[in-house]
Scaffold this motif. Structure first.
Motif, PDB file in Angstrom:
ATOM      1  N   GLU A 157       0.862  -1.174   0.000  1.00  0.00           N
ATOM      2  CA  GLU A 157       0.000   0.000   0.000  1.00  0.00           C
ATOM      3  C   GLU A 157       0.900   1.226   0.000  1.00  0.00           C
ATOM      4  OE1 GLU A 157      -4.307  -1.154   1.978  1.00  0.00           O
ATOM      5  OE2 GLU A 157      -2.830  -0.074   3.197  1.00  0.00           O
ATOM      6  N   VAL A 158       0.681   2.087  -0.987  1.00  0.00           N
ATOM      7  CA  VAL A 158       1.526   3.265  -1.183  1.00  0.00           C
ATOM      8  C   VAL A 158       0.672   4.521  -1.009  1.00  0.00           C
ATOM      9  CG1 VAL A 158       3.019   4.509  -2.783  1.00  0.00           C
ATOM     10  CG2 VAL A 158       3.033   2.004  -2.750  1.00  0.00           C
ATOM     11  N   ILE A 176      -4.363   6.527  -0.914  1.00  0.00           N
ATOM     12  CA  ILE A 176      -3.672   5.251  -0.759  1.00  0.00           C
ATOM     13  C   ILE A 176      -4.059   4.314  -1.898  1.00  0.00           C
ATOM     14  CG2 ILE A 176      -3.356   3.228   0.722  1.00  0.00           C
ATOM     15  CD1 ILE A 176      -3.983   5.039   3.113  1.00  0.00           C
ATOM     16  N   VAL A 177      -3.047   3.692  -2.518  1.00  0.00           N
ATOM     17  CA  VAL A 177      -3.284   2.722  -3.586  1.00  0.00           C
ATOM     18  C   VAL A 177      -2.637   1.395  -3.189  1.00  0.00           C
ATOM     19  CG1 VAL A 177      -3.306   4.546  -5.319  1.00  0.00           C
ATOM     20  CG2 VAL A 177      -1.208   3.239  -4.937  1.00  0.00           C
ATOM     21  N   TYR A 178      -3.183   0.312  -3.729  1.00  0.00           N
ATOM     22  CA  TYR A 178      -2.576  -1.005  -3.555  1.00  0.00           C
ATOM     23  C   TYR A 178      -1.950  -1.414  -4.876  1.00  0.00           C
ATOM     24  CZ  TYR A 178      -2.020  -6.047  -3.192  1.00  0.00           C
ATOM     25  OH  TYR A 178      -1.498  -7.322  -3.214  1.00  0.00           O
ATOM     26  N   THR A 179      -0.696  -1.897  -4.840  1.00  0.00           N
ATOM     27  CA  THR A 179      -0.029  -2.337  -6.054  1.00  0.00           C
ATOM     28  C   THR A 179       0.822  -3.571  -5.775  1.00  0.00           C
ATOM     29  OG1 THR A 179       1.538  -1.741  -7.809  1.00  0.00           O
ATOM     30  CG2 THR A 179       1.882  -0.718  -5.645  1.00  0.00           C
ATOM     31  N   THR A 180       0.829  -4.486  -6.725  1.00  0.00           N
ATOM     32  CA  THR A 180       1.732  -5.639  -6.633  1.00  0.00           C
ATOM     33  C   THR A 180       3.078  -5.327  -7.268  1.00  0.00           C
ATOM     34  OG1 THR A 180       0.880  -6.520  -8.733  1.00  0.00           O
ATOM     35  CG2 THR A 180      -0.170  -7.295  -6.694  1.00  0.00           C
ATOM     36  N   ARG A 181       3.202  -4.136  -7.894  1.00  0.00           N
ATOM     37  CA  ARG A 181       4.430  -3.768  -8.588  1.00  0.00           C
ATOM     38  C   ARG A 181       4.952  -2.414  -8.110  1.00  0.00           C
ATOM     39  NH1 ARG A 181       5.602  -6.028 -13.462  1.00  0.00           N
ATOM     40  NH2 ARG A 181       7.532  -4.882 -13.152  1.00  0.00           N
ATOM     41  N   PRO A 182       5.385  -2.326  -6.845  1.00  0.00           N
ATOM     42  CA  PRO A 182       5.944  -1.053  -6.372  1.00  0.00           C
ATOM     43  C   PRO A 182       7.218  -0.667  -7.121  1.00  0.00           C
ATOM     44  CG  PRO A 182       6.355  -2.805  -4.780  1.00  0.00           C
ATOM     45  CD  PRO A 182       5.404  -3.357  -5.787  1.00  0.00           C
ATOM     46  N   VAL A 187     -12.091   1.111 -12.676  1.00  0.00           N
ATOM     47  CA  VAL A 187     -11.632   0.944 -11.302  1.00  0.00           C
ATOM     48  C   VAL A 187     -12.857   0.757 -10.412  1.00  0.00           C
ATOM     49  CG1 VAL A 187     -10.404   1.991  -9.363  1.00  0.00           C
ATOM     50  CG2 VAL A 187      -9.560   2.297 -11.705  1.00  0.00           C
ATOM     51  N   LEU A 188     -12.845  -0.306  -9.609  1.00  0.00           N
ATOM     52  CA  LEU A 188     -13.974  -0.630  -8.734  1.00  0.00           C
ATOM     53  C   LEU A 188     -13.652  -0.230  -7.306  1.00  0.00           C
ATOM     54  CD1 LEU A 188     -14.838  -4.206 -10.091  1.00  0.00           C
ATOM     55  CD2 LEU A 188     -15.800  -2.005 -10.806  1.00  0.00           C
ATOM     56  N   VAL A 189     -14.604   0.408  -6.643  1.00  0.00           N
ATOM     57  CA  VAL A 189     -14.380   0.880  -5.276  1.00  0.00           C
ATOM     58  C   VAL A 189     -14.281  -0.278  -4.295  1.00  0.00           C
ATOM     59  CG1 VAL A 189     -16.797   1.132  -4.560  1.00  0.00           C
ATOM     60  CG2 VAL A 189     -15.058   2.729  -3.680  1.00  0.00           C
ATOM     61  N   THR A 190     -14.792  -1.458  -4.683  1.00  0.00           N
ATOM     62  CA  THR A 190     -14.795  -2.614  -3.782  1.00  0.00           C
ATOM     63  C   THR A 190     -13.509  -3.425  -3.843  1.00  0.00           C
ATOM     64  OG1 THR A 190     -15.943  -3.856  -5.516  1.00  0.00           O
ATOM     65  CG2 THR A 190     -17.294  -2.867  -3.770  1.00  0.00           C
ATOM     66  N   TYR A 191     -12.592  -3.087  -4.759  1.00  0.00           N
ATOM     67  CA  TYR A 191     -11.342  -3.832  -4.843  1.00  0.00           C
ATOM     68  C   TYR A 191     -10.173  -2.944  -4.417  1.00  0.00           C
ATOM     69  CZ  TYR A 191      -7.400  -6.570  -6.413  1.00  0.00           C
ATOM     70  OH  TYR A 191      -6.226  -7.275  -6.431  1.00  0.00           O
ATOM     71  N   GLY A 192      -9.315  -3.488  -3.566  1.00  0.00           N
ATOM     72  CA  GLY A 192      -8.171  -2.717  -3.065  1.00  0.00           C
ATOM     73  C   GLY A 192      -8.657  -1.508  -2.294  1.00  0.00           C
ATOM     74  N   THR A 193      -8.177  -0.341  -2.692  1.00  0.00           N
ATOM     75  CA  THR A 193      -8.583   0.902  -2.016  1.00  0.00           C
ATOM     76  C   THR A 193      -9.530   1.736  -2.875  1.00  0.00           C
ATOM     77  OG1 THR A 193      -6.717   2.165  -2.910  1.00  0.00           O
ATOM     78  CG2 THR A 193      -6.348   0.958  -0.835  1.00  0.00           C
ATOM     79  N   TRP A 243       5.932   6.105   3.598  1.00  0.00           N
ATOM     80  CA  TRP A 243       4.775   6.272   2.725  1.00  0.00           C
ATOM     81  C   TRP A 243       4.347   4.954   2.065  1.00  0.00           C
ATOM     82  CZ3 TRP A 243       6.729   4.849  -1.924  1.00  0.00           C
ATOM     83  CH2 TRP A 243       8.042   5.184  -2.224  1.00  0.00           C
ATOM     84  N   GLY A 244       4.778   3.834   2.641  1.00  0.00           N
ATOM     85  CA  GLY A 244       4.362   2.540   2.113  1.00  0.00           C
ATOM     86  C   GLY A 244       4.449   1.458   3.164  1.00  0.00           C
ATOM     87  N   LYS A 245       3.709   0.369   2.935  1.00  0.00           N
ATOM     88  CA  LYS A 245       3.791  -0.790   3.820  1.00  0.00           C
ATOM     89  C   LYS A 245       3.432  -2.041   3.033  1.00  0.00           C
ATOM     90  CE  LYS A 245      -0.946  -0.416   5.631  1.00  0.00           C
ATOM     91  NZ  LYS A 245      -1.781  -0.319   6.856  1.00  0.00           N
TER      92      LYS A 245
END
Length: 444
Positions: free
Chosen positions: A229-230, A241-247, A327-333, A407-409
């Motif tokens: 989460e960045v 905040i965004v979720y990414t598998t490719r930081p 982009v769907l509000v129910t997935y990730g952030t 700014w990430g975790k």
């Protein structure tokens, strides 16, 4: 009709005999076999051949096991709450309880006539208080354990039927039963927290006696991914905040996209100079189902938020923020960072809206198409301290850098969503909860 077999007389005679003297009696000595069908909706004029096409298979298995010497439990029941029963009652100007009882009697008569081997002593009716008192008991136990909760959710709303629809009940933007255009509305719903068991569901799939292809489909449906989460600062002062598998691709993030339902959209109303355009797009997106919005091959649409920008945390550059229905509000952030050089959807969007495209993994011509390397041996470029690293090494390196700078975790995410348990209907399972202004939700 073949005169050697008068089915009307012969089958009627033996049905009566079997009802008086069931062939499948309870016997504690015999080994037990349980055969369960999917219960029908008693919401129409009766069964059709498609129903029996499914039930004949379990009937054959039950008879086979009976002949092998098993005590067979083969029950029948009625999934009798819900929209189909309610709509049938409305159409026929009947109370749904009366309509349901009438339809159950008719379907049961049909099942008797085809001599299905059911144990009618074990009949189940989901609208019977003696049955749903136990589903209510289970619901209360789940509430007490924090597994049932209430939440505002964007849902499919049919203004004609005046009820919430599942995604499967929306066909090309209209209600499959009445044909009215379906819109998205936020409504308070009871949810079941199945995501708390997401990892256990994945772990236990390997123990199931399923074919491998089905196991893979199940794992993909649950959709476990490890990423980060960045936090992106914005010129509005809010953290996005965004979720990414490719930081590792952060240096190539040139714009951001929010779901049209993201709460920041309304929150930034006074900061946006094109609010009317934004509102029109939000209303347009509300007329589409999640299935339509997630379609990969559909034309990319969206609106830039004029008045607020994001700030890329590794470059410090201001980047545009769009809303788009992919982009769907129910997935990730409900928000993404877009890296058009290395994602097909982002590339198509960037080309349409004139966004910058920056290559960060070497290979291909990113002005002609996104370079989407499928393995982790790609080499990083245009990425400062990541330059020269493989993707495999760059992902944890950027994740650690983000954590170190605050700014990430690290984050594990799942595609699996919590289950919307209640829909706004008259003829539905009674939720055993009452609202107290002093104590909040309390079990009844």
């Amino acid at each position: 009709m073949d005169s050697r077999y008068n089915f009307r007389e012969i089958e009627k005679k033996w049905r009566a005999e079997w009802e008086k003297n069931p062939v499948n009696k309870e016997d504690d000595v015999k080994p037990r076999f349980y055969c369960l069908d999917m219960f029908p909706y008693p919401s129409g004029s009766g069964l059709h051949v498609g129903h029996w096409r499914g039930y004949v298979l379990s009937d054959v298995v039950s008879r086979y096991k009976l002949l092998q010497g098993y005590q067979v439990l083969h029950p029948m029941g009625w999934d009798a709450f819900g929209l189909p029963a309610e709509n049938f009652a409305i159409k026929n100007n009947m109370h749904p309880r009366i309509a349901t009882a009438t339809n159950i009697a008719n379907v049961k008569r049909q099942l008797h006539e085809i001599s299905a081997l059911y144990d009618w002593d074990k009949e189940v009716d989901t609208t019977d208080p003696d049955y749903y008192k136990w589903t209510q008991w289970i619901f209360v136990k789940m509430f007490e354990k924090g597994l049932a909760y209430e939440k505002e959710m964007p849902l499919n709303w049919c203004p004609s039927c005046k009820c919430v629809l599942a995604n499967e009940e929306v066909v090309e933007g209209v209600c499959e039963r009445c044909g009215a255009p379906v819109v998205r509305k936020e409504k308070s719903q009871w949810m079941l927290a199945i995501t708390k068991y997401a990892q256990r569901l994945i772990d236990d799939i390997d123990e199931l006696d399923f074919i491998e292809r089905v196991k893979i489909q199940q794992k993909n449906w649950i959709g476990r991914s490890t990423g980060a989460e960045v936090t992106f600062k914005t010129t509005a002062g809010d953290d996005l905040i965004v979720y990414t598998t490719r930081p590792d691709t952060l240096y190539g993030a040139t714009y951001m996209v929010l779901a049209p339902e993201h709460p920041y959209v309304k929150q930034w109303k006074d900061k946006l100079s094109n609010w009317d355009e934004v509102t029109a797009y939000v209303e347009e997106a509300a007329r589409k189902s999640d299935f339509e919005r997630a379609e990969l091959n559909k034309e990319k649409t969206g609106v830039m938020l004029q008045g607020v920008k994001g700030i890329n945390p590794v470059t410090g550059k201001e980047i545009p923020i769009f809303i788009s229905d992919y982009v769907l509000v129910t997935y990730g952030t409900g928000a993404i960072m877009a890296v058009p050089a290395h994602d097909d959807r982002d590339w198509e969007f960037a080309k349409k809206f004139g966004c910058e495209i920056i290559e960060v993994v070497k290979g291909g011509n990113v002005e002609e198409a996104a370079f989407t390397l499928k393995d982790d041996t790609g080499i990083m470029v245009n990425s400062d301290f990541l330059n020269g690293m493989t993707v495999k090494d760059a992902i944890p390196a950027m994740r650690d850098y983000a954590v170190e700078h605050g700014w990430g975790k690290e984050k594990v995410n799942f595609k699996l969503r919590d289950w919307v348990f209640s829909r706004q209907r008259y003829w539905g399972e009674p939720i055993p909860m009452i609202w107290c202004d002093k104590c909040g939700w309390q079990p009844l």
